[in-house]
Every structure is written in C-alpha cells, then in structure tokens.
Scaffold this motif. Structure first.
Motif, PDB file in Angstrom:
ATOM      1  N   HIS A  31       3.009  -2.476  -9.609  1.00  0.00           N
ATOM      2  CA  HIS A  31       3.245  -3.383  -8.482  1.00  0.00           C
ATOM      3  C   HIS A  31       4.096  -2.710  -7.409  1.00  0.00           C
ATOM      4  O   HIS A  31       3.761  -2.761  -6.229  1.00  0.00           O
ATOM      5  CB  HIS A  31       3.948  -4.650  -8.974  1.00  0.00           C
ATOM      6  CG  HIS A  31       4.543  -5.457  -7.865  1.00  0.00           C
ATOM      7  ND1 HIS A  31       3.785  -6.237  -7.022  1.00  0.00           N
ATOM      8  CD2 HIS A  31       5.821  -5.580  -7.440  1.00  0.00           C
ATOM      9  CE1 HIS A  31       4.589  -6.809  -6.126  1.00  0.00           C
ATOM     10  NE2 HIS A  31       5.822  -6.434  -6.368  1.00  0.00           N
ATOM     11  N   TRP A  32       5.191  -2.080  -7.805  1.00  0.00           N
ATOM     12  CA  TRP A  32       6.069  -1.424  -6.833  1.00  0.00           C
ATOM     13  C   TRP A  32       5.374  -0.239  -6.167  1.00  0.00           C
ATOM     14  O   TRP A  32       5.535  -0.002  -4.969  1.00  0.00           O
ATOM     15  CB  TRP A  32       7.366  -0.966  -7.500  1.00  0.00           C
ATOM     16  CG  TRP A  32       8.305  -2.119  -7.732  1.00  0.00           C
ATOM     17  CD1 TRP A  32       8.635  -2.686  -8.924  1.00  0.00           C
ATOM     18  CD2 TRP A  32       9.005  -2.863  -6.732  1.00  0.00           C
ATOM     19  NE1 TRP A  32       9.500  -3.728  -8.727  1.00  0.00           N
ATOM     20  CE2 TRP A  32       9.754  -3.861  -7.386  1.00  0.00           C
ATOM     21  CE3 TRP A  32       9.085  -2.789  -5.348  1.00  0.00           C
ATOM     22  CZ2 TRP A  32      10.547  -4.761  -6.712  1.00  0.00           C
ATOM     23  CZ3 TRP A  32       9.886  -3.683  -4.675  1.00  0.00           C
ATOM     24  CH2 TRP A  32      10.600  -4.658  -5.352  1.00  0.00           C
ATOM     25  N   ARG A  34       2.106   0.108  -5.600  1.00  0.00           N
ATOM     26  CA  ARG A  34       1.173  -0.448  -4.603  1.00  0.00           C
ATOM     27  C   ARG A  34       1.921  -0.970  -3.384  1.00  0.00           C
ATOM     28  O   ARG A  34       1.481  -0.788  -2.251  1.00  0.00           O
ATOM     29  CB  ARG A  34       0.342  -1.569  -5.225  1.00  0.00           C
ATOM     30  CG  ARG A  34      -0.852  -1.114  -6.004  1.00  0.00           C
ATOM     31  CD  ARG A  34      -1.791  -2.269  -6.313  1.00  0.00           C
ATOM     32  NE  ARG A  34      -1.126  -3.451  -6.826  1.00  0.00           N
ATOM     33  CZ  ARG A  34      -0.925  -3.723  -8.107  1.00  0.00           C
ATOM     34  NH1 ARG A  34      -1.341  -2.875  -9.024  1.00  0.00           N
ATOM     35  NH2 ARG A  34      -0.314  -4.818  -8.476  1.00  0.00           N
ATOM     36  N   ALA A  35       3.044  -1.621  -3.614  1.00  0.00           N
ATOM     37  CA  ALA A  35       3.818  -2.164  -2.499  1.00  0.00           C
ATOM     38  C   ALA A  35       4.311  -1.054  -1.580  1.00  0.00           C
ATOM     39  O   ALA A  35       4.212  -1.158  -0.350  1.00  0.00           O
ATOM     40  CB  ALA A  35       5.003  -2.977  -3.029  1.00  0.00           C
ATOM     41  N   ASN A  38       1.271   0.445   0.328  1.00  0.00           N
ATOM     42  CA  ASN A  38       0.828  -0.437   1.398  1.00  0.00           C
ATOM     43  C   ASN A  38       1.790  -0.391   2.582  1.00  0.00           C
ATOM     44  O   ASN A  38       1.362  -0.356   3.736  1.00  0.00           O
ATOM     45  CB  ASN A  38       0.691  -1.872   0.893  1.00  0.00           C
ATOM     46  CG  ASN A  38      -0.510  -2.051   0.001  1.00  0.00           C
ATOM     47  OD1 ASN A  38      -1.454  -1.266   0.034  1.00  0.00           O
ATOM     48  ND2 ASN A  38      -0.492  -3.080  -0.823  1.00  0.00           N
ATOM     49  N   ALA A  39       3.074  -0.397   2.300  1.00  0.00           N
ATOM     50  CA  ALA A  39       4.057  -0.330   3.386  1.00  0.00           C
ATOM     51  C   ALA A  39       3.963   1.006   4.103  1.00  0.00           C
ATOM     52  O   ALA A  39       4.076   1.074   5.332  1.00  0.00           O
ATOM     53  CB  ALA A  39       5.460  -0.539   2.831  1.00  0.00           C
TER      54      ALA A  39
END
Length: 86
Positions: A31-32, A34-35, A38-39
């Motif tokens: 999750h982190w 991907r986050a 994306n950022a």
C-alpha cells in the motif's frame, strides 16, 4: 486504549512472526509503495520531447512523400516530352 508505555513498547502493533502478521505487513508495505509511486508520478513534469519527435517524424515523412511524388511527375513529364520531340 493503549497507554503511553504500551505505545513505546509497540504493544499496539503485533511484533510476532506469524503468517498473519507478516501478510498484514506485506499488504501495508505494498500500500505504501503504491501510494509513493502514485504521488511521484503525479508530481513528475510532463515530457513532451517524445511527442514532438513523433510529430516531427510524421511531418518529415509527409514532406518526403510529397517530394517523391513531385520528382516522379517531373521525370514523367520530361520522359513524355522526350518521346514527343522525336
């Protein structure tokens, strides 16, 4: 609710090596990741160089094809005039 001492000892989060805990940590890490990706992609400047190169190649191709057609027409006219002069 966890006390400050429990928070310092990470009692609020499991610290064992069970498969459930490891799976949850793997999911959280994904999750982190991907986050952050994306950022990072949202803040990356747009690269127009590739698009301009493609447009330039297409324009160059069109100009070369038109030049080829014009040369073929000129050669054809010269060939026809040569045959008519004889």
């Amino acid at each position: 609710m966890a006390t400050q001492g429990q928070r310092q000892d990470f009692k609020w989060r499991p610290n064992d090596y069970s498969s459930t805990t490891l799976a949850r940590y793997d999911q959280e890490a994904e999750h982190w990741y991907r986050a952050f990706k994306n950022a990072e992609s949202k803040n990356r400047p747009v690269d127009y160089k590739g698009a301009f190169n493609t447009i330039g190649l297409i324009i160059n191709l069109v100009i070369l094809i038109v030049s080829l057609v014009v040369m073929i027409i000129i050669k054809g006219i010269k060939w026809l005039n040569k045959d008519n002069n004889m």
